[in-house]
Design a protein around this motif. Structure first.
Motif, PDB file in Angstrom:
ATOM      1  N   ALA A 197       0.831  -1.211   0.000  1.00 21.74           N
ATOM      2  CA  ALA A 197       0.000   0.000   0.000  1.00 21.74           C
ATOM      3  C   ALA A 197       0.857   1.250   0.000  1.00 21.74           C
ATOM      4  CB  ALA A 197      -0.933  -0.003   1.211  1.00 21.74           C
ATOM      5  N   LEU A 198       1.922   1.245   0.810  1.00 26.55           N
ATOM      6  CA  LEU A 198       2.788   2.423   0.900  1.00 26.55           C
ATOM      7  C   LEU A 198       3.672   2.575  -0.330  1.00 26.55           C
ATOM      8  CD1 LEU A 198       3.774   2.497   4.673  1.00 26.55           C
ATOM      9  CD2 LEU A 198       2.013   3.791   3.472  1.00 26.55           C
ATOM     10  N   LYS A 199       3.929   1.502  -1.024  1.00 22.95           N
ATOM     11  CA  LYS A 199       4.646   1.619  -2.295  1.00 22.95           C
ATOM     12  C   LYS A 199       3.748   2.244  -3.358  1.00 22.95           C
ATOM     13  CE  LYS A 199       7.819  -2.235  -1.474  1.00 22.95           C
ATOM     14  NZ  LYS A 199       8.165  -3.635  -1.801  1.00 22.95           N
ATOM     15  N   LEU A 200       2.456   1.939  -3.278  1.00 21.55           N
ATOM     16  CA  LEU A 200       1.500   2.483  -4.238  1.00 21.55           C
ATOM     17  C   LEU A 200       1.124   3.929  -3.916  1.00 21.55           C
ATOM     18  CD1 LEU A 200      -0.858  -0.619  -4.501  1.00 21.55           C
ATOM     19  CD2 LEU A 200       0.613   0.244  -6.327  1.00 21.55           C
ATOM     20  N   HIS A 201       1.107   4.246  -2.627  1.00 22.56           N
ATOM     21  CA  HIS A 201       0.704   5.591  -2.182  1.00 22.56           C
ATOM     22  C   HIS A 201       1.633   6.006  -1.038  1.00 22.56           C
ATOM     23  CE1 HIS A 201      -1.410   9.096  -1.258  1.00 22.56           C
ATOM     24  NE2 HIS A 201      -2.548   8.627  -0.783  1.00 22.56           N
ATOM     25  N   MET A 202       2.783   6.547  -1.407  1.00 21.97           N
ATOM     26  CA  MET A 202       3.828   6.837  -0.422  1.00 21.97           C
ATOM     27  C   MET A 202       3.440   7.931   0.563  1.00 21.97           C
ATOM     28  SD  MET A 202       7.322   6.539  -2.689  1.00 21.97           S
ATOM     29  CE  MET A 202       6.724   7.607  -4.022  1.00 21.97           C
ATOM     30  N   ALA A 203       2.453   8.763   0.205  1.00 21.91           N
ATOM     31  CA  ALA A 203       2.054   9.863   1.083  1.00 21.91           C
ATOM     32  C   ALA A 203       0.822   9.519   1.921  1.00 21.91           C
ATOM     33  CB  ALA A 203       1.778  11.117   0.255  1.00 21.91           C
ATOM     34  N   SER A 204       0.503   8.243   2.045  1.00 21.02           N
ATOM     35  CA  SER A 204      -0.691   7.837   2.794  1.00 21.02           C
ATOM     36  C   SER A 204      -0.405   7.759   4.291  1.00 21.02           C
ATOM     37  CB  SER A 204      -1.204   6.484   2.301  1.00 21.02           C
ATOM     38  OG  SER A 204      -2.272   6.035   3.112  1.00 21.02           O
ATOM     39  N   ALA A 205      -0.828   8.791   5.012  1.00 24.26           N
ATOM     40  CA  ALA A 205      -0.683   8.761   6.472  1.00 24.26           C
ATOM     41  C   ALA A 205      -1.521   7.631   7.063  1.00 24.26           C
ATOM     42  CB  ALA A 205      -1.098  10.106   7.066  1.00 24.26           C
ATOM     43  N   ALA A 206      -2.700   7.394   6.480  1.00 24.97           N
ATOM     44  CA  ALA A 206      -3.551   6.305   6.962  1.00 24.97           C
ATOM     45  C   ALA A 206      -2.848   4.962   6.822  1.00 24.97           C
ATOM     46  CB  ALA A 206      -4.866   6.294   6.187  1.00 24.97           C
ATOM     47  N   GLY A 207      -2.138   4.774   5.705  1.00 25.07           N
ATOM     48  CA  GLY A 207      -1.401   3.536   5.504  1.00 25.07           C
ATOM     49  C   GLY A 207      -0.290   3.368   6.522  1.00 25.07           C
ATOM     50  N   MET A 208       0.410   4.449   6.816  1.00 26.66           N
ATOM     51  CA  MET A 208       1.484   4.399   7.817  1.00 26.66           C
ATOM     52  C   MET A 208       0.935   4.059   9.197  1.00 26.66           C
ATOM     53  SD  MET A 208       3.528   7.795   6.552  1.00 26.66           S
ATOM     54  CE  MET A 208       3.831   8.053   4.798  1.00 26.66           C
ATOM     55  N   ILE A 209      -0.202   4.662   9.541  1.00 26.04           N
ATOM     56  CA  ILE A 209      -0.807   4.407  10.851  1.00 26.04           C
ATOM     57  C   ILE A 209      -1.240   2.953  10.975  1.00 26.04           C
ATOM     58  CG2 ILE A 209      -2.826   4.934  12.285  1.00 26.04           C
ATOM     59  CD1 ILE A 209      -2.612   7.842  11.136  1.00 26.04           C
ATOM     60  N   GLU A 210      -1.916   2.441   9.955  1.00 30.35           N
ATOM     61  CA  GLU A 210      -2.383   1.047  10.022  1.00 30.35           C
ATOM     62  C   GLU A 210      -1.220   0.063   9.996  1.00 30.35           C
ATOM     63  OE1 GLU A 210      -5.228   0.093  10.830  1.00 30.35           O
ATOM     64  OE2 GLU A 210      -6.383   1.930  10.569  1.00 30.35           O
ATOM     65  N   TYR A 211      -0.169   0.399   9.267  1.00 24.57           N
ATOM     66  CA  TYR A 211       1.022  -0.461   9.239  1.00 24.57           C
ATOM     67  C   TYR A 211       1.656  -0.512  10.627  1.00 24.57           C
ATOM     68  CZ  TYR A 211       4.969  -2.649   6.689  1.00 24.57           C
ATOM     69  OH  TYR A 211       5.911  -3.522   6.204  1.00 24.57           O
ATOM     70  N   ALA A 212       1.755   0.641  11.269  1.00 28.47           N
ATOM     71  CA  ALA A 212       2.325   0.697  12.615  1.00 28.47           C
ATOM     72  C   ALA A 212       1.480  -0.110  13.594  1.00 28.47           C
ATOM     73  CB  ALA A 212       2.432   2.150  13.077  1.00 28.47           C
ATOM     74  N   ARG A 213       0.182   0.036  13.514  1.00 22.17           N
ATOM     75  CA  ARG A 213      -0.711  -0.704  14.415  1.00 22.17           C
ATOM     76  C   ARG A 213      -0.598  -2.202  14.183  1.00 22.17           C
ATOM     77  NH1 ARG A 213      -6.184   3.074  13.940  1.00 22.17           N
ATOM     78  NH2 ARG A 213      -5.639   4.561  15.594  1.00 22.17           N
ATOM     79  N   ALA A 214      -0.514  -2.594  12.909  1.00 21.48           N
ATOM     80  CA  ALA A 214      -0.388  -4.018  12.597  1.00 21.48           C
ATOM     81  C   ALA A 214       0.899  -4.591  13.158  1.00 21.48           C
ATOM     82  CB  ALA A 214      -0.455  -4.215  11.080  1.00 21.48           C
ATOM     83  N   MET A 215       1.989  -3.854  13.017  1.00 18.55           N
ATOM     84  CA  MET A 215       3.270  -4.307  13.575  1.00 18.55           C
ATOM     85  C   MET A 215       3.155  -4.567  15.074  1.00 18.55           C
ATOM     86  SD  MET A 215       6.036  -1.825  11.731  1.00 18.55           S
ATOM     87  CE  MET A 215       6.527  -2.018  10.016  1.00 18.55           C
ATOM     88  N   LEU A 216       2.521  -3.629  15.770  1.00 20.05           N
ATOM     89  CA  LEU A 216       2.401  -3.761  17.226  1.00 20.05           C
ATOM     90  C   LEU A 216       1.467  -4.905  17.604  1.00 20.05           C
ATOM     91  CD1 LEU A 216       2.243   0.025  18.179  1.00 20.05           C
ATOM     92  CD2 LEU A 216       4.167  -1.540  18.487  1.00 20.05           C
ATOM     93  N   MET A 217       0.391  -5.102  16.830  1.00 20.55           N
ATOM     94  CA  MET A 217      -0.516  -6.213  17.116  1.00 20.55           C
ATOM     95  C   MET A 217       0.157  -7.558  16.883  1.00 20.55           C
ATOM     96  SD  MET A 217      -4.386  -5.252  15.847  1.00 20.55           S
ATOM     97  CE  MET A 217      -3.988  -4.370  14.348  1.00 20.55           C
ATOM     98  N   LEU A 218       0.949  -7.645  15.819  1.00 20.73           N
ATOM     99  CA  LEU A 218       1.513  -8.930  15.428  1.00 20.73           C
ATOM    100  C   LEU A 218       2.821  -9.263  16.139  1.00 20.73           C
ATOM    101  CD1 LEU A 218       0.785  -8.668  11.601  1.00 20.73           C
ATOM    102  CD2 LEU A 218      -0.368 -10.170  13.240  1.00 20.73           C
ATOM    103  N   ASP A 219       3.632  -8.244  16.414  1.00 22.17           N
ATOM    104  CA  ASP A 219       4.968  -8.502  16.959  1.00 22.17           C
ATOM    105  C   ASP A 219       5.270  -7.770  18.265  1.00 22.17           C
ATOM    106  OD1 ASP A 219       5.634 -10.211  14.840  1.00 22.17           O
ATOM    107  OD2 ASP A 219       6.168  -8.519  13.569  1.00 22.17           O
TER     108      ASP A 219
END
Length: 257
Positions: A197-219
């Motif tokens: 998602a971030l490769k497709l839309h590098m300026a997506s703050a929403a993508g960065m937030i969800e990626y960060a949350r996923a990292m914390l949930m999973l690891d």
């Protein structure tokens, strides 16, 4: 219906139909919504991008099927970021989901009808608890709709974000084994979707937030530094419209916590 809370940064983004049309590609990098020809629909989108979510919803609904995507997106963004009353938030997500489901039945080729149905159900699921929503069969609907979007539009950044977040949420709530067996949820697949998602839309703050949350949930704590890096990056994005401003403020709030 209760009065909608006003966008707290009124006047910061002042769009009209012409400005929306000129900036359409950038404004809709995330959802790939086609540029409308109807000036009334452009006006509704101008209201959305300016943060006039209630007006955008009403304007969209007045246009029938053609306006359902803007109406549903306005409803979902308002309920996600600005509605503080939990029962009203859930009711708004359900309304959007029901309208999107009707939209799919009438225009089965409208890709964002599937996306918005999944988004609304996903937020509703978070509100009632993901585990409860999975037990009610919502998980498979969300996953199927998002996979439909990506099958038809493989470069849809927002669908990558939502599906990646789905994988993470399911595993976080039911575990890797049940998540994989019952819902086809996998850690690596979720993180890869968010990375894409971030490769497709590098300026997506929403993508960065969800990626960060996923990292914390999973690891967990092992990814805290990387998650904070993503939150910091999201907090530095120059917002193009009202939705991006709300994403930026959410990132700042996550950092403050």
């Amino acid at each position: 219906m209760a009065k909608w809370t006003a966008f707290p940064y009124a006047g910061e983004f002042d769009f009209d139909a012409e400005r929306v049309k000129k900036n359409w590609a950038r404004l809709h990098t995330g959802d790939l919504e086609p540029l409308p020809e109807d000036p009334r629909l452009l006006d509704a989108w101008a209201q959305f991008h300016s943060g006039k979510f209630h007006q955008a919803c009403n304007s969209g609904l007045q246009l029938g099927l053609a306006g359902l995507n803007v109406a549903n997106k306005a409803t979902c963004m308002y309920a996600t970021y600005l509605e503080k009353h939990e029962e009203r938030r859930l009711a708004l997500f359900l309304e959007a989901a029901q309208r999107a489901e009707h939209h799919i039945s009438q225009e089965p080729d409208n890709v964002n009808a599937y996306y918005l149905h999944a988004y609304a159900l996903g937020r509703y699921s978070q509100g009632i608890s993901v585990a409860k929503a999975l037990a009610q069969g919502m998980g498979n609907k969300i996953k199927t709709n998002l996979e439909t979007v990506l099958k038809r539009q493989p470069h849809h950044p927002d669908a990558h974000i939502a599906l990646g977040a789905f994988h993470a949420e399911v595993i976080d709530k039911v575990g890797s084994l049940i998540g994989a067996m019952a819902y086809g949820a996998h850690r690596d697949m979720g993180l890869n979707l968010l990375d894409q998602a971030l490769k497709l839309h590098m300026a997506s703050a929403a993508g960065m937030i969800e990626y960060a949350r996923a990292m914390l949930m999973l690891d967990g704590e092992t990814m805290l530094q990387e998650a904070n890096r993503l939150y910091q990056q999201a907090a530095c994005i120059c917002p193009m419209d009202a939705q991006e401003k709300l994403d930026l403020e959410l990132a700042r709030a996550e950092l403050a916590d």
